[in-house]
Structures are given as C-alpha cells and as structure tokens.
Scaffold this active site. Structure first.
Site, PDB file in Angstrom:
ATOM      1  N   ASP A   9       0.871  -1.170   0.000  1.00  0.00           N
ATOM      2  CA  ASP A   9       0.000   0.000   0.000  1.00  0.00           C
ATOM      3  C   ASP A   9       0.918   1.233   0.000  1.00  0.00           C
ATOM      4  OD1 ASP A   9      -2.396   1.633   0.540  1.00  0.00           O
ATOM      5  OD2 ASP A   9      -1.519   1.840   2.541  1.00  0.00           O
ATOM      6  N   ASP A 181      -7.061  -3.189   2.922  1.00  0.00           N
ATOM      7  CA  ASP A 181      -5.987  -4.163   2.722  1.00  0.00           C
ATOM      8  C   ASP A 181      -6.408  -5.577   3.124  1.00  0.00           C
ATOM      9  OD1 ASP A 181      -3.548  -2.641   1.797  1.00  0.00           O
ATOM     10  OD2 ASP A 181      -4.085  -1.463   3.564  1.00  0.00           O
TER      11      ASP A 181
END
Length: 231
Positions: A9, A181
């Site tokens: 990320d 996520d």
C-alpha cells in the site's frame, strides 16, 4: 512457499502521515529490488498516480490502482470494471447531502467512486447503497471512502498482477495499514499490518510492525527480506 514479491500500500504504509514518501521506506524498497524481489505498489489512487509513483520510487512490478480495479504493467493498462451503479449512488448522495464531495481525482477514475471522508461517514454511504439495492460496497481506507463493485478489491488486483508476473499470489507478501488491505490479506502468502492499522487488519496479520507509517513500512520490508532468506 517462499515469498518472491512484495505488494505495498502507499498512503500510510510507505509515507509520513502527510503522505510524503518516507526516506527509510524508499531505501527499503530499493534494497528489495536490488535483491531481485519485485515491488508492486497497490493503492486506491488513480492508475496515473500509481504509474508515476512507481517510476519515481523505482519499483519493477505491476501497479495495482483504484483499489484493484486497474492494473498497469510495461506500459499496458487493464481495467477490470466500469462504473454504472456508482453514478446512480452519487446522484442520490448529492441530492440528500449537498455538501458531500468526491476526490479531485474522479475525472481520471474508471473503477469506482472516491468520496472525501470528512464530508460524509462510511456508514451513511453503506445505508444508502442498501436502500437503493445497489451491488456496491463502501470501504474506508483511512484517507477516503472507496465505493466499488464487490469483486473489485486489492486482492483481485494482486491476483491479476501475479498473472502478469507468472507468480502464485501465495508467493507475495502484502504490507498495508487500512481496512481495504483485508482483501489483499486473503489472497497473499504473508501479511503485515503497519502499527497504526485498525484492529481488524492486525487480527489478520502474520506480523505487526513496531513502527508507524513509512518507518513501519521499511521495517516490514526488511522483516520479509530477513524471514525469507534474502538478507
């Protein structure tokens, strides 16, 4: 199964809280790349942003953008969906909540809405999706509210990126700090949550960093390289 690639990320994972790239994370990324471990940037941001970030940071793997709805690799872009119900939702949101705003990046997006979280809360968006009987989900990334098709997520994006690399997703380690996520965690072989991540992400992680934000992202990368025998 040995980890052969790392998906990261961007916002909050390899940056400072103000979204500036963290120097230690940058060094860790380049260390991984120098050891033959490709880095895939995985973000809710636009594919244009992700491509530029990849060039500037120095990553060699595909980029996964728009929360999994767009993949770019070797100058080829793949979009996994289009927007229809998203615009129905947006029209109704604007009618009921005139002050609600989307991200300034919306003109560049093709896989989902991004709503500014300071203008509306995610539960209100979810209730309206249910009321309108739309096949959409709303996820709070910690920076914005992402509205998209249920099958569009970081996990499905990573799976497509792995096809391009010729890897099994279980050969990938993912590092993140947001609720969005979780879907990545479901498909990869090793999961790391950065210290400031929400409780639900930490509960599903194999490792939780001691440090927050980009310093934690750097810690995560070095942890992976050590654990899987690269250093």
């Amino acid at each position: 199964m040995k980890i052969k690639a790392i998906s990261l990320d961007i916002d909050g994972t390899i940056t400072y809280p103000n979204r500036m790239i963290h120097e230690e994370a940058l060094q860790a990324i380049r260390k991984a790349e120098s050891l033959g471990v490709p880095i895939m940037l995985v973000t809710g941001n636009t594919v244009q942003f992700a491509e530029a970030a990849s060039i500037l940071i120095g990553t060699s793997g595909p980029v996964v953008a728009e929360d999994g709805g767009a993949i770019s690799y070797k100058k080829k872009r793949i979009f996994l969906t289009s927007m229809d119900e998203e615009w129905i939702l947006w029209g109704e949101l604007k009618k009921r909540f005139p002050n609600v705003k989307t991200s300034h990046t919306m003109p560049d997006r093709r896989a989902g809405l991004v709503i500014m979280r300071e203008t509306i809360d995610v539960e209100t968006v979810r209730k309206l999706i249910k009321e309108l009987n739309l096949n959409l989900v709303a996820v709070d990334s910690g920076f914005a509210i992402h509205v998209k098709k249920p099958w569009i997520n970081k996990g499905s994006g990573i799976e497509k990126a792995c096809e391009l690399l010729g890897l099994n997703p279980k050969e990938v380690a993912h590092v993140g700090d947001g609720e969005n996520d979780l879907d990545a965690f479901k498909v990869v072989g090793y999961r790391i949550a950065v210290a400031q991540a929400p409780k639900i992400l930490k509960e599903n992680a194999d490792y939780i960093t001691q440090n927050e934000y980009g310093k934690g992202g750097a810690e995560a990368i070095y942890h992976i390289l050590e654990k899987f025998g690269y250093i």
